[in-house]
Design a protein around this motif. Structure first.
Motif, PDB file in Angstrom:
ATOM      1  N   PHE A 277      -2.562  -3.596   3.409  1.00 59.15           N
ATOM      2  CA  PHE A 277      -2.781  -3.349   1.988  1.00 59.15           C
ATOM      3  C   PHE A 277      -3.122  -1.912   1.610  1.00 59.15           C
ATOM      4  N   LYS A 278      -3.296  -1.015   2.564  1.00 60.47           N
ATOM      5  CA  LYS A 278      -3.435   0.382   2.186  1.00 60.47           C
ATOM      6  C   LYS A 278      -2.095   0.878   1.625  1.00 60.47           C
ATOM      7  N   THR A 279      -2.181   1.693   0.588  1.00 59.92           N
ATOM      8  CA  THR A 279      -1.014   2.140  -0.183  1.00 59.92           C
ATOM      9  C   THR A 279      -0.243   0.940  -0.734  1.00 59.92           C
ATOM     10  N   SER A 280      -0.967  -0.150  -0.966  1.00 65.95           N
ATOM     11  CA  SER A 280      -0.400  -1.374  -1.542  1.00 65.95           C
ATOM     12  C   SER A 280       0.772  -1.905  -0.722  1.00 65.95           C
ATOM     13  N   GLY A 281       0.704  -1.707   0.601  1.00 59.36           N
ATOM     14  CA  GLY A 281       1.780  -2.172   1.475  1.00 59.36           C
ATOM     15  C   GLY A 281       3.017  -1.303   1.420  1.00 59.36           C
ATOM     16  N   GLN A 282       2.925  -0.140   0.779  1.00 61.48           N
ATOM     17  CA  GLN A 282       4.097   0.729   0.599  1.00 61.48           C
ATOM     18  C   GLN A 282       4.113   1.865   1.618  1.00 61.48           C
ATOM     19  N   ARG A 283       3.844   1.517   2.858  1.00 59.64           N
ATOM     20  CA  ARG A 283       4.000   2.455   3.968  1.00 59.64           C
ATOM     21  C   ARG A 283       5.092   1.922   4.874  1.00 59.64           C
ATOM     22  N   CYS A 284       5.842   2.821   5.478  1.00 59.60           N
ATOM     23  CA  CYS A 284       6.862   2.368   6.417  1.00 59.60           C
ATOM     24  C   CYS A 284       6.239   1.688   7.626  1.00 59.60           C
ATOM     25  N   VAL A 285       4.927   1.898   7.849  1.00 56.15           N
ATOM     26  CA  VAL A 285       4.238   1.298   8.991  1.00 56.15           C
ATOM     27  C   VAL A 285       3.330   0.129   8.588  1.00 56.15           C
ATOM     28  N   SER A 286       3.401  -0.311   7.332  1.00 54.50           N
ATOM     29  CA  SER A 286       2.518  -1.395   6.874  1.00 54.50           C
ATOM     30  C   SER A 286       2.767  -2.686   7.648  1.00 54.50           C
ATOM     31  N   THR A 287       1.688  -3.408   7.945  1.00 54.08           N
ATOM     32  CA  THR A 287       1.799  -4.723   8.573  1.00 54.08           C
ATOM     33  C   THR A 287       2.266  -5.742   7.540  1.00 54.08           C
ATOM     34  N   PRO A 325      -1.593   0.690  -7.610  1.00 62.55           N
ATOM     35  CA  PRO A 325      -0.383   0.045  -8.115  1.00 62.55           C
ATOM     36  C   PRO A 325       0.800   0.227  -7.180  1.00 62.55           C
ATOM     37  N   LEU A 326       1.883  -0.490  -7.471  1.00 67.08           N
ATOM     38  CA  LEU A 326       3.174  -0.175  -6.881  1.00 67.08           C
ATOM     39  C   LEU A 326       3.733   1.054  -7.583  1.00 67.08           C
ATOM     40  N   ILE A 327       4.623   1.767  -6.933  1.00 65.05           N
ATOM     41  CA  ILE A 327       5.061   3.062  -7.435  1.00 65.05           C
ATOM     42  C   ILE A 327       5.851   2.938  -8.735  1.00 65.05           C
ATOM     43  N   GLU A 328       6.616   1.872  -8.907  1.00 66.03           N
ATOM     44  CA  GLU A 328       7.424   1.732 -10.116  1.00 66.03           C
ATOM     45  C   GLU A 328       7.689   0.255 -10.382  1.00 66.03           C
ATOM     46  N   GLU A 329       8.187  -0.009 -11.576  1.00 70.32           N
ATOM     47  CA  GLU A 329       8.392  -1.405 -11.982  1.00 70.32           C
ATOM     48  C   GLU A 329       9.427  -2.097 -11.098  1.00 70.32           C
ATOM     49  N   GLY A 330      10.386  -1.348 -10.570  1.00 72.62           N
ATOM     50  CA  GLY A 330      11.350  -1.952  -9.661  1.00 72.62           C
ATOM     51  C   GLY A 330      10.707  -2.506  -8.405  1.00 72.62           C
ATOM     52  N   GLY A 331       9.584  -1.884  -7.987  1.00 73.59           N
ATOM     53  CA  GLY A 331       8.844  -2.405  -6.838  1.00 73.59           C
ATOM     54  C   GLY A 331       8.253  -3.766  -7.102  1.00 73.59           C
ATOM     55  N   ILE A 332       7.864  -4.019  -8.351  1.00 72.05           N
ATOM     56  CA  ILE A 332       7.340  -5.342  -8.714  1.00 72.05           C
ATOM     57  C   ILE A 332       8.431  -6.395  -8.571  1.00 72.05           C
TER      58      ILE A 332
END
Length: 498
Positions: A277-287, A325-332
């Motif tokens: 959940f760090k960076t809201s799961g928006q890391r290439c290394v996120s679990t 937040p997520l970076i943009e509405e498309g991410g939602i």
């Protein structure tokens, strides 16, 4: 705070490029962080020409002298680190402690690369002939295109730009459209550090209008890319048409944390919360997959779900926020798709994530975590194989270490892996049998350090990692042999006798 007007930076000069686009705060879409030029292919051509011209004089400097410029840049990052941290948070949304960590990582990379300037960059080897000396040297390749993502807008550009220029290359930097203002700030610091004109050039714009012309440009010798699998694969295919053009790509992951039966549950739960959940799961290394031994899984799941429900989501400029937040509405929309697929494929939903639209969340791209469980692993499922890039996490019970690794490997990706265990024999076996580029023991799947290679295998990369490993990608290792004898003697027994 007034919006910042970013510009292109070409041949040591700030330049406009006609139309502009806005960079909005993803936590508050009413706030314009700044504007940047909507550049075109002609701007990319100009930047490449500037870099090509600068290469001829820049390559003549010693590694030590080039490192001194990078050291000056490092001092400026240190001076402005809080300003950079706040810009990162405002522009990409992750909480301020993560924004600060991003800026600190940029500082660490600058310090590390500056130090490499006084380290050996080639070496002498023995020739088969005693009267000969043989050398292996690193020579710069030329103009390097650096195309970077939004989620680490100060750290990742330094990973690729600084090793490139240390080695004597020159750079055209194309940042993500979502974070142009952080890129502008970095260029202000390069300018203040006194880098000669053309050594580092910045061109804002879209992938289609700027990134594609850079990738295809005949005078670009190498491309360093971090981003999606689809774009990375396209870049590889385009570059393959030019035999001289080199590409290093890092393209995401479907990462897993393996929790074995002897795991310390406190470490396991905390590692999986951080990793997911760090960076809201928006890391290439996120679990996004937690693979847990069945003997521990009920207790792990209970404690994990309790902790996830306590996560506070909001504007990252607030001190008590864990997830932005997520970076943009498309991410939602992508997050919704992955959640729907999990339900369709038979998952038990444990934490039903929601789009947050009330109160302080009204004008941001906020969602809460989505956690689900499969009682028995299902192969060929969309939700367990495809990257969600959002707070979307599966818990998968398994029976033993070997099944855990088999499940972990059952994806096209191979970027980051963590294993939680108290048994050194087990983590060693996992280390040797899992497919990954970054491995961790009793840690989250996140937390790279700049003096280590960063990259993946399979669909996560092409085996040429970033950070520490970039020097291999931006230099040619050349052989150079000197004869000290009064005659020519060849290693393979050839003779000059006619």
């Amino acid at each position: 705070m007034q919006p910042i007007h970013a510009k292109n930076y070409i041949d040591g000069q700030w330049q406009e490029a006609g139309q502009v686009f806005e960079s909005l705060n993803p936590a508050n879409r009413r706030e314009t962080v700044g504007t940047a030029p909507l550049s075109q292919a002609a701007d990319a051509d100009q930047a490449v020409a500037s870099a090509k011209h600068a290469f001829e004089s820049w390559r003549e400097l010693s590694w030590v002298k080039r490192a001194e410029y990078i050291d000056a840049f490092a001092q400026l990052i240190r001076r402005d680190i809080e300003e950079i941290a706040a810009l990162v948070t405002r522009e990409c949304g992750k909480p301020l402690n993560e924004g600060r960590a991003d800026a600190v990582e940029a500082l660490h990379m600058a310090q590390y690369v500056a130090g490499l300037g006084r380290m050996p960059n080639g070496y002498t080897v023995s020739s088969e002939i005693s009267a000969k000396d043989a050398f292996i040297l690193r020579k710069p390749k030329g103009v390097i295109a650096c195309i970077t993502p939004w989620n680490f807008p100060s750290a990742i550009p330094t990973w690729v730009i600084l090793p490139s220029i240390l080695a004597g290359n020159t750079v055209v930097f194309k940042p993500a459209e979502q974070t142009p203002i952080v890129a502008h700030k970095l260029m202000e610091l390069f300018h203040e550090a006194g880098l000669p004109a053309g050594v580092v050039n910045l061109v804002h714009g879209t992938g289609e209008d700027v990134g594609d012309p850079l990738v295809k440009h005949k005078d670009v010798a190498g491309i360093l890319f971090t981003g999606s699998r689809a774009v990375g694969k396209y870049i590889q295919q385009v570059a393959a048409g030019d035999a001289y053009k080199f590409v290093a790509t890092e393209m995401g992951g479907k990462n897993g944390t393996i929790v074995l039966e002897d795991a310390d549950l406190d470490i396991a739960v905390n590692a999986c919360v951080l990793g997911a959940f760090k960076t809201s799961g928006q890391r290439c290394v996120s679990t996004s997959r937690i693979i847990v031994d069945r003997k521990l899984e009920p207790e792990f799941t209970r404690r994990y779900v309790e902790n996830v429900k306590r996560i506070k989501v909001g504007n990252g400029m607030q001190d008590d926020i864990f997830m932005g937040p997520l970076i943009e509405e498309g991410g939602i929309e992508k997050w919704k798709l992955h959640n729907a697929k999990a339900r369709e494929e038979g998952a038990e939903v444990l934490v039903d994530g929601q789009v947050l639209t009330e109160g302080e969340h009204a004008c941001g791209n906020f969602v809460s975590p989505f956690v689900y469980r499969f009682d028995g692993y299902k192969r060929n499922t969309f939700c367990l194989r495809e990257e969600a890039f959002s707070p979307h996490v599966a818990i998968i019970p398994v029976s033993g270490m070997e099944e855990a690794v088999d499940v972990y490997n059952d994806t096209d990706y191979g970027l980051s892996m963590a294993v939680i265990t108290e048994d050194y024999r087990k983590w060693r076996w996992v280390r040797d049998h899992a497919d990954y580029g970054l491995g961790y023991v009793n840690l989250p799947s996140i937390g790279a350090e700049v003096h280590l290679p960063f990259g993946g295998v399979k669909a996560s990369g092409n085996g040429h990692p970033g950070a520490e490993g970039i020097l291999e990608s931006v230099t040619h290792r050349v052989a150079f042999t000197v004869n000290h004898a009064r005659e020519i003697v060849m290693a393979q027994g050839l003779s000059t006798k006619l």
